[in-house]
Design a protein around this motif. Sequence first.
Motif, mmCIF file in Angstrom:
data_model
loop_
_atom_site.group_PDB
_atom_site.id
_atom_site.type_symbol
_atom_site.label_atom_id
_atom_site.label_comp_id
_atom_site.label_asym_id
_atom_site.label_seq_id
_atom_site.Cartn_x
_atom_site.Cartn_y
_atom_site.Cartn_z
ATOM 1 N N THR A 31 0.849 -1.193 0.000
ATOM 2 C CA THR A 31 0.000 0.000 0.000
ATOM 3 C C THR A 31 0.881 1.239 0.000
ATOM 4 O O THR A 31 1.837 1.331 0.774
ATOM 5 N N CYS A 32 0.560 2.185 -0.866
ATOM 6 C CA CYS A 32 1.341 3.422 -0.956
ATOM 7 C C CYS A 32 1.152 4.239 0.323
ATOM 8 O O CYS A 32 0.022 4.517 0.728
ATOM 9 N N SER A 33 2.253 4.635 0.928
ATOM 10 C CA SER A 33 2.175 5.410 2.165
ATOM 11 C C SER A 33 1.815 6.869 1.909
ATOM 12 O O SER A 33 1.464 7.590 2.834
ATOM 13 N N ASP A 34 1.917 7.304 0.675
ATOM 14 C CA ASP A 34 1.595 8.698 0.370
ATOM 15 C C ASP A 34 0.168 8.901 -0.128
ATOM 16 O O ASP A 34 -0.498 9.838 0.267
ATOM 17 N N CYS A 35 -0.305 8.007 -1.028
ATOM 18 C CA CYS A 35 -1.656 8.226 -1.567
ATOM 19 C C CYS A 35 -2.613 7.087 -1.235
ATOM 20 O O CYS A 35 -3.799 7.168 -1.560
ATOM 21 N N GLY A 36 -2.105 6.021 -0.633
ATOM 22 C CA GLY A 36 -2.987 4.955 -0.182
ATOM 23 C C GLY A 36 -3.372 3.929 -1.238
ATOM 24 O O GLY A 36 -4.127 2.988 -0.957
ATOM 25 N N LYS A 48 0.536 5.525 -9.276
ATOM 26 C CA LYS A 48 -0.360 6.686 -9.252
ATOM 27 C C LYS A 48 0.391 7.966 -8.871
ATOM 28 O O LYS A 48 0.178 9.007 -9.464
ATOM 29 N N CYS A 49 1.270 7.884 -7.840
ATOM 30 C CA CYS A 49 1.934 9.115 -7.370
ATOM 31 C C CYS A 49 3.451 9.013 -7.379
ATOM 32 O O CYS A 49 4.136 9.950 -6.977
ATOM 33 N N GLN A 50 3.980 7.872 -7.834
ATOM 34 C CA GLN A 50 5.424 7.651 -7.973
ATOM 35 C C GLN A 50 6.172 7.676 -6.631
ATOM 36 O O GLN A 50 7.400 7.800 -6.581
HETATM 37 ZN ZN ZN Z 1 0.855 6.605 -4.284
#
Ligand code: ZN
Lengths: 137, 384
Positions: A31-36, A48-50
């Motif tokens: 799971t992305c820690s920045d955008c989820g 999605k957000c690199q």
């Molecule tokens: Zn992300």
Amino acid sequence: MSEYLKPLPEPSIDSQPFWDGLKEGRLLLQTCSDCGTVRHYPRPMCEKCQSMECHWTEATGRGQLYTWTETHHPFHFGFKGELPYILATVELDEGVRIQTQLLGGAKVGDLRVGTPIEVVLDRATDEWVLPYVRLVK
Amino acid sequence: MANTLNGKTAITGIGETKYSRGTDKSSIGLMLEASIKAIHDAGLKPNQVDGIIPYCLGPVGEEVMTGLGLTDVRFSAQTPMGGASPVAALQCAAAVIAAGVCNHVLVVLGRRGYSDARVTTRLAAMPQFRQIAEFENPVGAFAPAQLYAPMIRRHMELYGTNPDQFAEVAVAMRNHAMLNDNAIMKSPLTVEDHHNSRMISDPYRLFDCCLESDGGTAVIVSSSEYAKDTRAPVTILGVGEGHPDSPSTITQRPDMLELGLSKAAPRVFEMAGVKHKDIDVAEIYDCFTGMVIAEIEDLGFCEKGEGGPFVEGGRIRLGGELPVNTHGGLLSQAHIAGMNHVYELVRQLRHEGGAAQVPNAQIGLVTGYGDLGDGSLAIMQRAS
Ligand SMILES: [Zn+2]
């Protein structure tokens, strides 16, 4: 225990936590820690957000059948005794898909896109636990 | 930018070996045999070839240079996209010729797909299939038939595509192969034969699956200035490649049924400046019957989901509205990873198709498909 004849995963640095989770009985998703955004198969960057920051969250283990095939041809000697077997592509509730065997004696003719599915974990060897699926009872 | 490569290059030479199941020739031997035929067909001396693009698996460019005695190669590359590679290589060749780097690029493929490692063994070793190997092999998914069958199963569930339509593709390819002296499968095939053939991975039966073959095919791509003085040049009007989103696995693709070809097709048609109704013949990468249906949709000949009905009624047979795979394709001629499709399109546009010639064919297309969804497309025209 008889010799295990099927291939086993060769984890990468990125996927090791996924396999470690299965050994503890948990289906973990990256799971992305920045955008989820949840992603699978494991990889270093969020598409999605690199972001390269991630953590692992436990999946519900629930999902829906996306598509399937029933294999009749012996492509690998380790699976010869199980033919025919159904390979299910399952969209998990978290939005990612897994492809694995559908256990529990389901009939191909009964399957539909969207059929409810749940993940079951099965110990392959002392070292390895693999994810499978079955129809929700 | 849309017309960058339009008309800049032409295929000036083609060469093929005997296609077979079983050969005493090496892969490099098959490549060199096909190459020298293509070089001579283009009216060239070997040393005039100044660029080479060998297939992404098998003997490398250095071996081709050594074998042909090439001493002035200025460009070599590979386009690693499985069955999309040969047509993607045409784009690469056209680009380096248009840029002035080369004059004559040799695109060549030779393989012992029957005599050496068979497909399941080959794939497991390919870096493109690393995630399949890690996550899907341990639970029983190995072969292209198993990986592509779920795509077409979903197509069947969503759109009602059916096995009669798969059989129509198989029978059409077989009928065309029966007209081809260099085809492996020459005996008649009926819809019933298809439906009675053994199940490989549902819904795909034996006659839904391509052959595994030995053979070599080569083409020479040349600058248009050179091409106009050759015997039978075929102009590349448009060429390109496209990749699906999340191209390293089928399972994670946002829409499993959207192939890379759907991105390449609008660009290539625009570059070529032609409409779908202008296409007289189509050589479509046919690793499985259902892929032909999916590609016809992504090419834009019909809407997504209408490919099954599209192939009915003889439309893709010789004499139909859109003759497809006039050589018999991977399903019935031979599996030369689609290089044989490029060869066949040139043969048709030269009006050298023999019994399988589409009358007065002027413009045609050839597709490639590979590595789980990569696509490529070229549209060509008979030089006037
Ligand atoms: Zn992300």
